[in-house]
Design a protein around this motif. Structure first.
Motif, PDB file in Angstrom:
ATOM      1  N   PHE B  52       0.844  -1.206   0.000  1.00  0.00           N
ATOM      2  CA  PHE B  52       0.000   0.000   0.000  1.00  0.00           C
ATOM      3  C   PHE B  52       0.877   1.254   0.000  1.00  0.00           C
ATOM      4  O   PHE B  52       0.708   2.163  -0.800  1.00  0.00           O
ATOM      5  N   LEU B  53       1.841   1.266   0.932  1.00  0.00           N
ATOM      6  CA  LEU B  53       2.714   2.440   1.035  1.00  0.00           C
ATOM      7  C   LEU B  53       3.510   2.664  -0.243  1.00  0.00           C
ATOM      8  O   LEU B  53       3.710   3.800  -0.673  1.00  0.00           O
ATOM      9  N   LEU B  54       3.932   1.559  -0.865  1.00  0.00           N
ATOM     10  CA  LEU B  54       4.707   1.676  -2.096  1.00  0.00           C
ATOM     11  C   LEU B  54       3.880   2.367  -3.179  1.00  0.00           C
ATOM     12  O   LEU B  54       4.304   3.370  -3.778  1.00  0.00           O
ATOM     13  N   GLY B  55       2.666   1.860  -3.379  1.00  0.00           N
ATOM     14  CA  GLY B  55       1.786   2.459  -4.391  1.00  0.00           C
ATOM     15  C   GLY B  55       1.443   3.888  -4.044  1.00  0.00           C
ATOM     16  O   GLY B  55       1.503   4.787  -4.894  1.00  0.00           O
ATOM     17  N   PHE B  56       1.136   4.113  -2.770  1.00  0.00           N
ATOM     18  CA  PHE B  56       0.734   5.443  -2.319  1.00  0.00           C
ATOM     19  C   PHE B  56       1.853   6.468  -2.529  1.00  0.00           C
ATOM     20  O   PHE B  56       1.654   7.536  -3.099  1.00  0.00           O
ATOM     21  N   LEU B  57       3.048   6.094  -2.071  1.00  0.00           N
ATOM     22  CA  LEU B  57       4.177   7.027  -2.200  1.00  0.00           C
ATOM     23  C   LEU B  57       4.581   7.210  -3.656  1.00  0.00           C
ATOM     24  O   LEU B  57       5.038   8.285  -4.055  1.00  0.00           O
ATOM     25  N   PHE B  58       4.374   6.165  -4.449  1.00  0.00           N
ATOM     26  CA  PHE B  58       4.692   6.251  -5.875  1.00  0.00           C
ATOM     27  C   PHE B  58       3.813   7.304  -6.543  1.00  0.00           C
ATOM     28  O   PHE B  58       4.304   8.173  -7.267  1.00  0.00           O
ATOM     29  N   VAL B  59       2.515   7.237  -6.253  1.00  0.00           N
ATOM     30  CA  VAL B  59       1.563   8.180  -6.859  1.00  0.00           C
ATOM     31  C   VAL B  59       1.815   9.608  -6.359  1.00  0.00           C
ATOM     32  O   VAL B  59       2.024  10.537  -7.142  1.00  0.00           O
ATOM     33  N   THR B  60       1.837   9.777  -5.028  1.00  0.00           N
ATOM     34  CA  THR B  60       2.019  11.129  -4.491  1.00  0.00           C
ATOM     35  C   THR B  60       3.409  11.658  -4.831  1.00  0.00           C
ATOM     36  O   THR B  60       3.574  12.853  -5.068  1.00  0.00           O
ATOM     37  N   GLY B  61       4.382  10.742  -4.865  1.00  0.00           N
ATOM     38  CA  GLY B  61       5.741  11.159  -5.220  1.00  0.00           C
ATOM     39  C   GLY B  61       5.808  11.713  -6.629  1.00  0.00           C
ATOM     40  O   GLY B  61       6.443  12.728  -6.890  1.00  0.00           O
ATOM     41  N   THR B  62       5.110  11.029  -7.542  1.00  0.00           N
ATOM     42  CA  THR B  62       5.079  11.500  -8.936  1.00  0.00           C
ATOM     43  C   THR B  62       4.433  12.885  -9.005  1.00  0.00           C
ATOM     44  O   THR B  62       4.941  13.791  -9.669  1.00  0.00           O
ATOM     45  N   PHE B  63       3.295  13.031  -8.301  1.00  0.00           N
ATOM     46  CA  PHE B  63       2.641  14.348  -8.262  1.00  0.00           C
ATOM     47  C   PHE B  63       3.628  15.400  -7.752  1.00  0.00           C
ATOM     48  O   PHE B  63       3.727  16.501  -8.288  1.00  0.00           O
ATOM     49  N   PHE B  69       8.651  20.396 -10.859  1.00  0.00           N
ATOM     50  CA  PHE B  69       8.984  20.745 -12.236  1.00  0.00           C
ATOM     51  C   PHE B  69       8.250  22.016 -12.675  1.00  0.00           C
ATOM     52  O   PHE B  69       8.842  22.924 -13.271  1.00  0.00           O
ATOM     53  N   GLU B  70       6.955  22.088 -12.342  1.00  0.00           N
ATOM     54  CA  GLU B  70       6.159  23.277 -12.702  1.00  0.00           C
ATOM     55  C   GLU B  70       6.711  24.520 -11.994  1.00  0.00           C
ATOM     56  O   GLU B  70       6.812  25.592 -12.582  1.00  0.00           O
ATOM     57  N   LEU B  71       7.064  24.336 -10.718  1.00  0.00           N
ATOM     58  CA  LEU B  71       7.607  25.444  -9.933  1.00  0.00           C
ATOM     59  C   LEU B  71       8.919  25.930 -10.538  1.00  0.00           C
ATOM     60  O   LEU B  71       9.189  27.134 -10.613  1.00  0.00           O
ATOM     61  N   ARG B  72       9.695  24.963 -11.033  1.00  0.00           N
ATOM     62  CA  ARG B  72      10.973  25.291 -11.662  1.00  0.00           C
ATOM     63  C   ARG B  72      10.749  26.152 -12.906  1.00  0.00           C
ATOM     64  O   ARG B  72      11.497  27.100 -13.153  1.00  0.00           O
TER      65      ARG B  72
END
Lengths: 71, 153
Positions: B52-63, B69-72
């Motif tokens: 669960f944590l892997l999937g969760f952090l993967f998604v939020t991490g990508t966001f 990137f946008e801020l940059r």
């Protein structure tokens, strides 16, 4: 826009070029071109005053109102 | 719904901040008691479910990475001395949307694994996202004013 800038007509009458006028009224050539080509959205009174002084004319000689088709 | 209006998002954010100030101050003052109460009443789950944590952090991490990137992009334009561009308003809006998505993800996580940090991150990103939305609209208005000013000779 219903307001037409007839700067080129007055400049032709006074036989003055764009760069000469730009120097006299202390405007950049780019900004004066925007004004001459009717692309400006507004003109400052100070700019109008400087142009009238340089061309020895009245604001009415430069600006003209024509009824807009859209209205 | 209007973004900048008393009855729109900016009004809602203002009320949220009012409530947050009161609730935040109350929680900070009551910490010695409320912390004890929390430990007694709520079963805290550390969230040790790997998948669960892997999937969760993967998604939020990508966001999060896209947000950075946008801020940059925005900072690149600021450094070029061209801050007031329509593109910046769009970037800001994307950042706000991503922050709201991250907040939503953390709110969902709260159902499965609750922790202090999860609650704090969820609220922080919610406020950040809504405020970002308002600022992007404000930026758009600034761009319009600048365009008007640029074409005033």
């Amino acid at each position: 826009m219903a307001i037409i800038v007839n700067l080129d007509v007055m400049m032709a009458k006074r036989k003055i070029g764009l760069s000469d006028l730009a120097g006299k009224v202390d405007l950049t050539l780019a900004n004066l071109s925007i004004l001459k080509n009717n692309k400006a959205k507004a003109i400052r009174f100070s700019t109008l005053e400087a142009i009238c002084r340089a061309l020895n004319c009245q604001p009415g000689d430069i600006l003209e109102y024509a009824a807009d088709d859209k209205q | 719904m209007e973004i900048i209006s008393e009855k729109g998002i900016s009004g809602a954010v203002k009320y949220m901040l009012d409530v947050l100030i009161v609730v935040g101050a109350a929680i900070v003052i009551s910490l010695p008691f409320s912390l004890k109460w929390c430990f007694e009443m709520i079963t805290w789950t550390a969230g040790e479910n790997y998948w669960f944590l892997l999937g969760f952090l993967f998604v939020t991490g990508t966001f999060g990475v896209v947000m950075v990137f946008e801020l940059r992009q925005i900072f690149r334009r600021i450094n070029e001395h061209k801050p007031f561009q329509r593109q910046n308003a769009t970037n800001l809006k994307r950042i706000a949307a991503l922050a709201l998505l991250i907040s939503a993800a953390y709110i969902i996580k709260m159902i499965f694994f609750i922790s202090f940090l999860t609650i704090i991150v969820a609220i922080a990103f919610l406020v950040f996202g809504l405020a970002g939305l308002v600022f992007s609209e404000l930026f758009k208005q600034a761009v319009e004013v600048k365009e008007e000013n640029d074409l005033t000779i």
